[in-house]
Design an enzyme around this catalytic site. Structure first.
Site, PDB file in Angstrom:
ATOM      1  CE  LYS A 112      41.630  36.848  41.407  1.00 17.71           C
ATOM      2  NZ  LYS A 112      42.770  36.393  42.177  1.00 17.71           N
ATOM      3  NE  ARG A 123      42.495  29.667  42.652  1.00 16.33           N
ATOM      4  CZ  ARG A 123      41.346  30.268  42.374  1.00 16.33           C
ATOM      5  NH1 ARG A 123      41.305  31.333  41.602  1.00 16.33           N
ATOM      6  NH2 ARG A 123      40.218  29.815  42.889  1.00 16.33           N
TER       7      ARG A 123
END
Ligand code: HH2
Length: 293
Positions: A232, A266
């Site tokens: 991210k 995840r």
């Protein structure tokens, strides 16, 4: 007099995921397979179904406990994909992956995709919209599917335009509590529900770091916590690296999340995450975890 003790709901021991029961006494790894041409994290590498299948099988060999497949990118600024296109991307891959020995989660916001995916054997629905679409709760009630309810402020197209919170952890936790209640009221059992603070979804880098640092505060929800920080942009802000170069930082973030109570991480790089979690486990339970050289 002793001050009143805060009582949290007892943590769950296992998560029911379709026909699987996943023990929560150790962290679980969810491996990501994006069947999209435009994901921020892997830029279309697995858009071709054959490549998506190969990749998914490799993630299972590397130690993924769950696979998460998605046919719609949710990166900041992305536009929605229509129903037919999403089904065309997801279903052929799903139909093959349900034969593997791990549960398959489908990352979607659309009730029709949820229904079709569960009918085809998906064991979990991962919804960044937390079942807010009309009919989404109904689509899953009465099925054996688990669900991941994620926090997002706004929608992917606009979510990064100046997000504001007074207390990001409290606001995200309150939202997740409300969505979990809506799900249980619709008939989805608590032992099928996972919650996720939604790193990067309507949050600044500072919000994301606060959520990670204070992840333990989500224990009040009494539900397993999923954390998705892999590749991210907050990790790019810290390291100065582009998305494909963020795996070492992603492994560090996954480790920090597990140390602060995450039940599921995840991730894109399953093998490296598995190694890191094995080191953590060995440090915490010094004994039989040392493999032969
Ligand atoms: N992040 C992404 C997508 N789905 N689901 C949950 N529950 N939590 C997350 O943090 C999360 C998610 C975005 O990552 P990725 O799938 O790699 O990218 P894209 O949405 O561009 O396909």
């Amino acid at each position: 007099m002793n001050p009143p003790r805060t009582s949290y709901p007892a943590p769950q021991r296992a998560l029911r995921v379709g026909r699987f029961s996943l023990g929560l006494d150790h962290p679980l790894i969810m491996g990501v397979v994006n069947i999209t041409p435009d994901s921020f994290s892997d830029g279309g590498r697995y858009f071709d179904p054959a490549r998506a299948l190969d990749h998914a099988r490799r993630l299972v060999e590397e130690g993924a406990d769950i696979l998460d497949i998605g046919g719609e990118s949710t990166r900041p600024g992305s536009l929605p994909v229509d129903l037919d296109e999403e089904l065309r991307r997801v279903m052929p891959v799903l139909e093959k992956l349900v034969l593997l020995p791990v549960p398959v989660s489908v990352d979607t916001c659309k009730p029709e995709v949820m229904r079709r995916a569960v009918d085809a054997g998906a064991a979990m629905i991962n919804d960044i919209n937390a079942l807010r679409a009309p009919d989404a709760l109904v689509a899953l009630a009465g099925t054996s599917s688990a669900v991941c309810l994620m926090h997002m402020r706004g929608e992917p197209r606009t979510m990064q335009q100046d997000p504001h919170y007074q207390d990001v952890v409290a606001e995200v936790a309150a939202y997740l509590a409300e969505r979990a209640q809506a799900a249980t009221q619709a008939g989805i059992a608590r032992d099928r529900i996972v919650v996720d603070p939604g790193f990067g979804f309507g949050k600044t880098a500072e919000h994301n770091l606060t959520l990670l640092r204070e992840l333990r505060r989500f224990e009040t929800l009494g539900l397993p916590l999923l954390v998705g920080l892999s590749r991210k942009s907050v990790l790019g802000r810290i390291t100065g690296r582009s998305a494909p170069e963020r795996d070492p930082a992603s492994v560090a973030a996954a480790l920090l999340a597990v140390q602060r109570g995450a039940a599921i991480v995840r991730v894109h790089d399953v093998a490296a995450t598995r190694d890191a979690l094995q080191v953590l486990n060995a440090v915490e339970n010094i004994s039989s975890h040392l493999a032969e050289d």
